[in-house]
Design a protein around this motif. Structure first.
Motif, PDB file in Angstrom:
ATOM      1  N   ILE A 184       0.858  -1.182   0.000  1.00 58.34           N
ATOM      2  CA  ILE A 184       0.000   0.000   0.000  1.00 58.34           C
ATOM      3  C   ILE A 184       0.896   1.235   0.000  1.00 58.34           C
ATOM      4  CG2 ILE A 184      -1.703   1.312   1.321  1.00 58.34           C
ATOM      5  CD1 ILE A 184      -2.891  -1.338   2.238  1.00 58.34           C
ATOM      6  N   LEU A 185       0.767   2.037  -1.046  1.00 53.58           N
ATOM      7  CA  LEU A 185       1.662   3.169  -1.259  1.00 53.58           C
ATOM      8  C   LEU A 185       1.125   4.475  -0.686  1.00 53.58           C
ATOM      9  CD1 LEU A 185       2.596   2.476  -4.988  1.00 53.58           C
ATOM     10  CD2 LEU A 185       3.861   1.769  -2.934  1.00 53.58           C
ATOM     11  N   ALA A 186      -0.185   4.672  -0.763  1.00 49.61           N
ATOM     12  CA  ALA A 186      -0.764   5.932  -0.299  1.00 49.61           C
ATOM     13  C   ALA A 186      -2.252   5.755  -0.057  1.00 49.61           C
ATOM     14  CB  ALA A 186      -0.539   7.042  -1.331  1.00 49.61           C
ATOM     15  N   THR A 187      -2.756   6.519   0.902  1.00 48.24           N
ATOM     16  CA  THR A 187      -4.188   6.538   1.180  1.00 48.24           C
ATOM     17  C   THR A 187      -4.652   7.989   1.315  1.00 48.24           C
ATOM     18  OG1 THR A 187      -3.973   6.489   3.596  1.00 48.24           O
ATOM     19  CG2 THR A 187      -3.978   4.366   2.454  1.00 48.24           C
ATOM     20  N   ALA A 188      -5.940   8.210   1.071  1.00 44.54           N
ATOM     21  CA  ALA A 188      -6.521   9.545   1.229  1.00 44.54           C
ATOM     22  C   ALA A 188      -7.981   9.375   1.626  1.00 44.54           C
ATOM     23  CB  ALA A 188      -6.409  10.351  -0.065  1.00 44.54           C
ATOM     24  N   LEU A 189      -8.383   9.987   2.730  1.00 44.03           N
ATOM     25  CA  LEU A 189      -9.743   9.859   3.242  1.00 44.03           C
ATOM     26  C   LEU A 189     -10.338  11.237   3.498  1.00 44.03           C
ATOM     27  CD1 LEU A 189      -9.203   7.065   5.939  1.00 44.03           C
ATOM     28  CD2 LEU A 189      -9.968   6.765   3.576  1.00 44.03           C
ATOM     29  N   HIS A 190     -11.637  11.368   3.216  1.00 42.77           N
ATOM     30  CA  HIS A 190     -12.314  12.649   3.437  1.00 42.77           C
ATOM     31  C   HIS A 190     -13.766  12.423   3.827  1.00 42.77           C
ATOM     32  CE1 HIS A 190      -9.021  15.082   1.842  1.00 42.77           C
ATOM     33  NE2 HIS A 190      -8.897  14.177   0.875  1.00 42.77           N
ATOM     34  N   ALA A 191     -14.372  13.458   4.401  1.00 41.22           N
ATOM     35  CA  ALA A 191     -15.798  13.448   4.714  1.00 41.22           C
ATOM     36  C   ALA A 191     -16.316  14.879   4.720  1.00 41.22           C
ATOM     37  CB  ALA A 191     -16.049  12.793   6.072  1.00 41.22           C
ATOM     38  N   ASP A 192     -17.609  15.022   4.447  1.00 43.42           N
ATOM     39  CA  ASP A 192     -18.276  16.321   4.510  1.00 43.42           C
ATOM     40  C   ASP A 192     -19.687  16.099   5.029  1.00 43.42           C
ATOM     41  OD1 ASP A 192     -19.480  18.751   4.204  1.00 43.42           O
ATOM     42  OD2 ASP A 192     -18.832  19.082   2.139  1.00 43.42           O
ATOM     43  N   GLY A 193     -19.849  16.293   6.342  1.00 42.35           N
ATOM     44  CA  GLY A 193     -21.128  16.033   6.983  1.00 42.35           C
ATOM     45  C   GLY A 193     -22.254  16.935   6.542  1.00 42.35           C
ATOM     46  N   SER A 194     -21.949  18.013   5.831  1.00 44.06           N
ATOM     47  CA  SER A 194     -23.013  18.895   5.357  1.00 44.06           C
ATOM     48  C   SER A 194     -23.878  18.225   4.299  1.00 44.06           C
ATOM     49  CB  SER A 194     -22.425  20.203   4.802  1.00 44.06           C
ATOM     50  OG  SER A 194     -21.712  19.980   3.598  1.00 44.06           O
ATOM     51  N   HIS A 195     -23.395  17.103   3.742  1.00 43.65           N
ATOM     52  CA  HIS A 195     -24.160  16.362   2.742  1.00 43.65           C
ATOM     53  C   HIS A 195     -24.769  15.083   3.335  1.00 43.65           C
ATOM     54  CE1 HIS A 195     -22.762  18.914  -0.531  1.00 43.65           C
ATOM     55  NE2 HIS A 195     -21.526  18.770  -0.086  1.00 43.65           N
ATOM     56  N   SER A 196     -24.909  15.026   4.648  1.00 45.92           N
ATOM     57  CA  SER A 196     -25.359  13.794   5.294  1.00 45.92           C
ATOM     58  C   SER A 196     -26.766  13.383   4.871  1.00 45.92           C
ATOM     59  CB  SER A 196     -25.309  13.943   6.813  1.00 45.92           C
ATOM     60  OG  SER A 196     -26.142  15.009   7.246  1.00 45.92           O
ATOM     61  N   GLY A 197     -27.584  14.326   4.411  1.00 44.56           N
ATOM     62  CA  GLY A 197     -28.965  14.000   4.094  1.00 44.56           C
ATOM     63  C   GLY A 197     -29.218  13.408   2.736  1.00 44.56           C
ATOM     64  N   ILE A 198     -28.211  13.383   1.848  1.00 44.44           N
ATOM     65  CA  ILE A 198     -28.477  12.924   0.479  1.00 44.44           C
ATOM     66  C   ILE A 198     -28.399  11.411   0.321  1.00 44.44           C
ATOM     67  CG2 ILE A 198     -27.699  15.115  -0.490  1.00 44.44           C
ATOM     68  CD1 ILE A 198     -25.152  13.749  -1.428  1.00 44.44           C
ATOM     69  N   LEU A 199     -27.800  10.729   1.294  1.00 43.34           N
ATOM     70  CA  LEU A 199     -27.733   9.270   1.280  1.00 43.34           C
ATOM     71  C   LEU A 199     -27.715   8.808   2.724  1.00 43.34           C
ATOM     72  CD1 LEU A 199     -27.460   6.561  -0.141  1.00 43.34           C
ATOM     73  CD2 LEU A 199     -25.002   6.955  -0.343  1.00 43.34           C
ATOM     74  N   CYS A 200     -28.837   8.279   3.180  1.00 50.19           N
ATOM     75  CA  CYS A 200     -28.939   7.969   4.600  1.00 50.19           C
ATOM     76  C   CYS A 200     -30.074   6.987   4.852  1.00 50.19           C
ATOM     77  CB  CYS A 200     -29.193   9.253   5.401  1.00 50.19           C
ATOM     78  SG  CYS A 200     -30.724  10.113   4.940  1.00 50.19           S
TER      79      CYS A 200
END
Length: 334
Positions: A184-200
């Motif tokens: 495993i050479l590299a990882t990248a993780l992100h989140a944006d809770g302001s979009h929590s309502g579009i898939l739940c």
């Protein structure tokens, strides 16, 4: 302390019940809901999916996939000192005990190693694999079993044709171990809770449940956001590794929708024949989709040692991430 972690085994499991688009169309027609194979394929690329039996839980699917990954890795269950299960459909309401602990028991692991669940919906496997990589590089764990497992059929509203035709059940697993050679050479993780309502799943728990216990998705909003972030996070991982998209041998994206997948590949300048596609056969299996696709391509000989593989996904939360790996630990013969 290992300089790298590498994948040395893959495995997958799909429940026995295969549901074609024609099967599903007939089921929905009985409810007065119109759909067809052409309607589903044209919007998603999905031709079939698998549904778990009434007595099958996420842990059952996960354990079956894990056994195959352990067999490929040539490790015994007690060689595993950490299990990470990514799932949005755990065995127990409230998510405890964790599905990972149940999987540990079902595999017969008795070494008191750690076990934990990760929740990032369809990005769950990428989050879990990134976590395993960090633990191994830190010298905390040696052999980690990473699993994505879902029984999404249990949370589908079969009166809503825009969602119930998209998802399926399944599990995929990898064994990750410490290594002195690049994996495993590299990882990248992100989140944006302001979009929590579009898939739940909009039921809530605050002492009591409230709301609908079915998946909800704003399809156009998810599509727009997914296409936007997937290319960016892939390039972020490539930049961390000092590589370019031209050096990718295989793109293994979250198997959600063929239009999203094709759009991402084109934005990255990758020919579509470098992308692993299994969404047509198992639909969107959320956290299980990437390891299911990875295992399929490893076992049919497409992905080999020395190949650079980009795994990436997006999910509710809204979450997204990527893992770039050079395959270096696969057995020469399967």
């Amino acid at each position: 302390m290992a300089l790298y972690s590498k994948i040395i085994g893959t495995g997958s499991y799909l429940p026995a019940q295969r549901v074609t688009n024609a099967d599903l169309a007939a089921q929905l027609a009985a409810k007065g809901i119109e759909t067809s194979d052409e309607w589903i394929v044209s919007r998603s690329g999905i031709s079939a999916r698998h549904f778990a039996a009434a007595d099958e839980k996420s842990s059952d699917l996960a354990a079956n996939a894990a056994k195959k990954a352990l067999e490929m890795a040539r490790l015994a269950p007690n060689d595993i000192d950490l299990i990470i299960v990514a799932s949005s459909t755990p065995d127990f309401f409230g998510s405890f005990p964790s599905t990972a602990c149940i999987v540990q028991q079902k595999l017969g692991i008795t070494n008191n190693g750690a076990a934990v669940d990760v929740q990032a919906v369809c990005s769950g496997f990428v989050y879990a694999l990134s976590t395993a990589d960090a633990f191994i590089r830190a010298g905390v764990h040696k052999n980690v079993l990473v699993i994505g497992s879902e029984v999404f059929s249990r949370i589908l509203n079969f009166n809503d044709r825009t969602t119930c035709v998209l998802f399926g059940d399944g599990a995929g697993a990898v064994v990750v171990t410490g290594s002195d050679e690049p994996g495993i050479l590299a990882t990248a993780l992100h989140a944006d809770g302001s979009h929590s309502g579009i898939l739940c799943m909009p039921n809530s728990f605050g002492g009591a449940t409230a709301g609908e216990a079915y998946l909800y998705m704003d399809g156009p909003a998810v599509f727009k956001l997914a296409v936007s972030v997937l290319e960016k996070v892939a390039h972020e991982a490539l930049n961390k590794a000092g590589m370019t998209a031209a050096q990718i041998d295989w793109l293994v994206p979250h198997q959600a929708n063929i239009r999203i997948m094709n759009g991402t590949a084109k934005k990255m300048g990758l020919p579509l024949d470098k992308m692993v596609v299994t969404v047509d056969q198992h639909g969107n299996t959320s956290a299980a989709s990437i390891p299911l696709a990875l295992d399929a391509a490893v076992r049919d000989g497409r992905i080999k040692n020395g190949h650079n593989v980009m795994m990436e996904g997006v999910g509710g939360g809204f979450t997204w991430g990527a893992v770039l790996a050079t395959m270096s630990g696969l057995p020469d013969t399967l």
